[in-house]
Design a protein around this motif. Sequence first.
Motif, mmCIF file in Angstrom:
data_model
loop_
_atom_site.group_PDB
_atom_site.id
_atom_site.type_symbol
_atom_site.label_atom_id
_atom_site.label_comp_id
_atom_site.label_asym_id
_atom_site.label_seq_id
_atom_site.Cartn_x
_atom_site.Cartn_y
_atom_site.Cartn_z
ATOM 1 N N VAL A 13 6.936 73.361 32.730
ATOM 2 C CA VAL A 13 7.347 72.348 33.694
ATOM 3 C C VAL A 13 6.124 71.503 34.019
ATOM 4 O O VAL A 13 5.067 72.036 34.379
ATOM 5 C CB VAL A 13 7.903 72.990 34.989
ATOM 6 C CG1 VAL A 13 8.308 71.915 35.983
ATOM 7 C CG2 VAL A 13 9.064 73.915 34.681
ATOM 8 N N THR A 14 6.263 70.184 33.869
ATOM 9 C CA THR A 14 5.168 69.263 34.166
ATOM 10 C C THR A 14 5.702 68.115 35.012
ATOM 11 O O THR A 14 6.905 67.892 35.097
ATOM 12 C CB THR A 14 4.553 68.677 32.873
ATOM 13 O OG1 THR A 14 5.571 67.974 32.161
ATOM 14 C CG2 THR A 14 3.959 69.763 31.998
ATOM 15 N N GLY A 15 4.789 67.387 35.603
ATOM 16 C CA GLY A 15 5.182 66.207 36.359
ATOM 17 C C GLY A 15 4.125 65.818 37.370
ATOM 18 O O GLY A 15 3.096 66.478 37.519
ATOM 19 N N ASP A 16 4.413 64.730 38.060
ATOM 20 C CA ASP A 16 3.526 64.217 39.103
ATOM 21 C C ASP A 16 4.269 64.282 40.429
ATOM 22 O O ASP A 16 5.192 63.491 40.661
ATOM 23 C CB ASP A 16 3.123 62.779 38.794
ATOM 24 C CG ASP A 16 2.223 62.178 39.845
ATOM 25 O OD1 ASP A 16 1.820 62.891 40.794
ATOM 26 O OD2 ASP A 16 1.917 60.976 39.734
ATOM 27 N N PRO A 17 3.889 65.226 41.311
ATOM 28 C CA PRO A 17 4.583 65.349 42.582
ATOM 29 C C PRO A 17 4.316 64.194 43.547
ATOM 30 O O PRO A 17 5.025 64.032 44.533
ATOM 31 C CB PRO A 17 4.054 66.656 43.177
ATOM 32 C CG PRO A 17 3.188 67.278 42.159
ATOM 33 C CD PRO A 17 2.918 66.275 41.100
ATOM 34 N N GLY A 18 3.297 63.384 43.269
ATOM 35 C CA GLY A 18 2.970 62.268 44.155
ATOM 36 C C GLY A 18 2.312 62.736 45.439
ATOM 37 O O GLY A 18 1.874 63.882 45.569
ATOM 38 N N ALA A 19 2.234 61.842 46.419
ATOM 39 C CA ALA A 19 1.683 62.125 47.754
ATOM 40 C C ALA A 19 0.283 62.731 47.705
ATOM 41 O O ALA A 19 -0.089 63.519 48.561
ATOM 42 C CB ALA A 19 2.627 63.033 48.536
ATOM 43 N N GLY A 20 -0.502 62.374 46.693
ATOM 44 C CA GLY A 20 -1.868 62.868 46.594
ATOM 45 C C GLY A 20 -2.019 64.235 45.960
ATOM 46 O O GLY A 20 -3.138 64.738 45.833
ATOM 47 N N TYR A 21 -0.912 64.873 45.588
ATOM 48 C CA TYR A 21 -0.996 66.176 44.934
ATOM 49 C C TYR A 21 -1.407 65.997 43.473
ATOM 50 O O TYR A 21 -1.068 64.993 42.847
ATOM 51 C CB TYR A 21 0.345 66.911 44.986
ATOM 52 C CG TYR A 21 0.696 67.396 46.368
ATOM 53 C CD1 TYR A 21 0.136 68.562 46.879
ATOM 54 C CD2 TYR A 21 1.578 66.687 47.164
ATOM 55 C CE1 TYR A 21 0.454 69.009 48.149
ATOM 56 C CE2 TYR A 21 1.901 67.124 48.438
ATOM 57 C CZ TYR A 21 1.333 68.280 48.925
ATOM 58 O OH TYR A 21 1.649 68.720 50.179
ATOM 59 N N PRO A 22 -2.115 66.975 42.912
ATOM 60 C CA PRO A 22 -2.504 66.875 41.498
ATOM 61 C C PRO A 22 -1.285 67.016 40.589
ATOM 62 O O PRO A 22 -0.257 67.565 41.009
ATOM 63 C CB PRO A 22 -3.474 68.038 41.304
ATOM 64 C CG PRO A 22 -3.109 69.022 42.363
ATOM 65 C CD PRO A 22 -2.606 68.211 43.528
ATOM 66 N N GLY A 54 14.950 65.697 46.003
ATOM 67 C CA GLY A 54 14.560 64.286 45.925
ATOM 68 C C GLY A 54 13.704 63.941 44.730
ATOM 69 O O GLY A 54 13.447 62.773 44.465
ATOM 70 N N GLY A 55 13.228 64.933 44.016
ATOM 71 C CA GLY A 55 12.446 64.683 42.804
ATOM 72 C C GLY A 55 11.014 64.265 43.084
ATOM 73 O O GLY A 55 10.559 64.252 44.229
ATOM 74 N N TRP A 56 10.331 63.976 42.035
ATOM 75 C CA TRP A 56 8.949 63.517 42.077
ATOM 76 C C TRP A 56 8.885 62.104 41.521
ATOM 77 O O TRP A 56 9.800 61.680 40.803
ATOM 78 C CB TRP A 56 8.071 64.418 41.208
ATOM 79 C CG TRP A 56 7.870 65.813 41.713
ATOM 80 C CD1 TRP A 56 8.047 66.271 42.987
ATOM 81 C CD2 TRP A 56 7.434 66.937 40.943
ATOM 82 N NE1 TRP A 56 7.754 67.602 43.067
ATOM 83 C CE2 TRP A 56 7.370 68.041 41.815
ATOM 84 C CE3 TRP A 56 7.098 67.122 39.620
ATOM 85 C CZ2 TRP A 56 6.973 69.295 41.400
ATOM 86 C CZ3 TRP A 56 6.704 68.380 39.214
ATOM 87 C CH2 TRP A 56 6.630 69.451 40.093
ATOM 88 N N PRO A 57 7.784 61.385 41.768
ATOM 89 C CA PRO A 57 7.646 60.057 41.160
ATOM 90 C C PRO A 57 7.731 60.100 39.630
ATOM 91 O O PRO A 57 8.248 59.190 39.006
ATOM 92 C CB PRO A 57 6.267 59.585 41.621
ATOM 93 C CG PRO A 57 6.015 60.336 42.889
ATOM 94 C CD PRO A 57 6.690 61.658 42.705
ATOM 95 N N ASP A 58 7.244 61.174 39.041
ATOM 96 C CA ASP A 58 7.328 61.369 37.583
ATOM 97 C C ASP A 58 7.670 62.827 37.306
ATOM 98 O O ASP A 58 6.835 63.706 37.430
ATOM 99 C CB ASP A 58 6.009 60.994 36.915
ATOM 100 C CG ASP A 58 6.041 61.186 35.398
ATOM 101 O OD1 ASP A 58 7.145 61.155 34.813
ATOM 102 O OD2 ASP A 58 4.972 61.376 34.807
ATOM 103 N N GLY A 59 8.918 63.079 36.973
ATOM 104 C CA GLY A 59 9.326 64.435 36.632
ATOM 105 C C GLY A 59 10.189 65.050 37.704
ATOM 106 O O GLY A 59 10.671 64.344 38.593
#
Length: 72
Positions: A13-22, A54-59
């Motif tokens: 599982v990969t992705g960008d959670p956004g909100a400053g998280y890695p 609500g998902g992540w900005p990417d993934g």
Amino acid sequence: MPDQPGTYEEWRVTGDPGAGYPPYDFTCSPWRNPHLGDPEQAARSFVALIRDSGGWPDGPHLQRGTVAITAW
């Protein structure tokens, strides 16, 4: 943990959670995480949880890979 030659599947599982998280990158594997039980079910459940919230900005993105165990 597999100890004989053969194959097993890993689910990543990969992705960008956004909100400053890695960026997120986790592999569900019977070899690395035997406590998770079924790796596919664990990965799919996590992806569903993120999408339902609500998902992540990417993934999140789900990938499957096959690992071969061979004798040295």
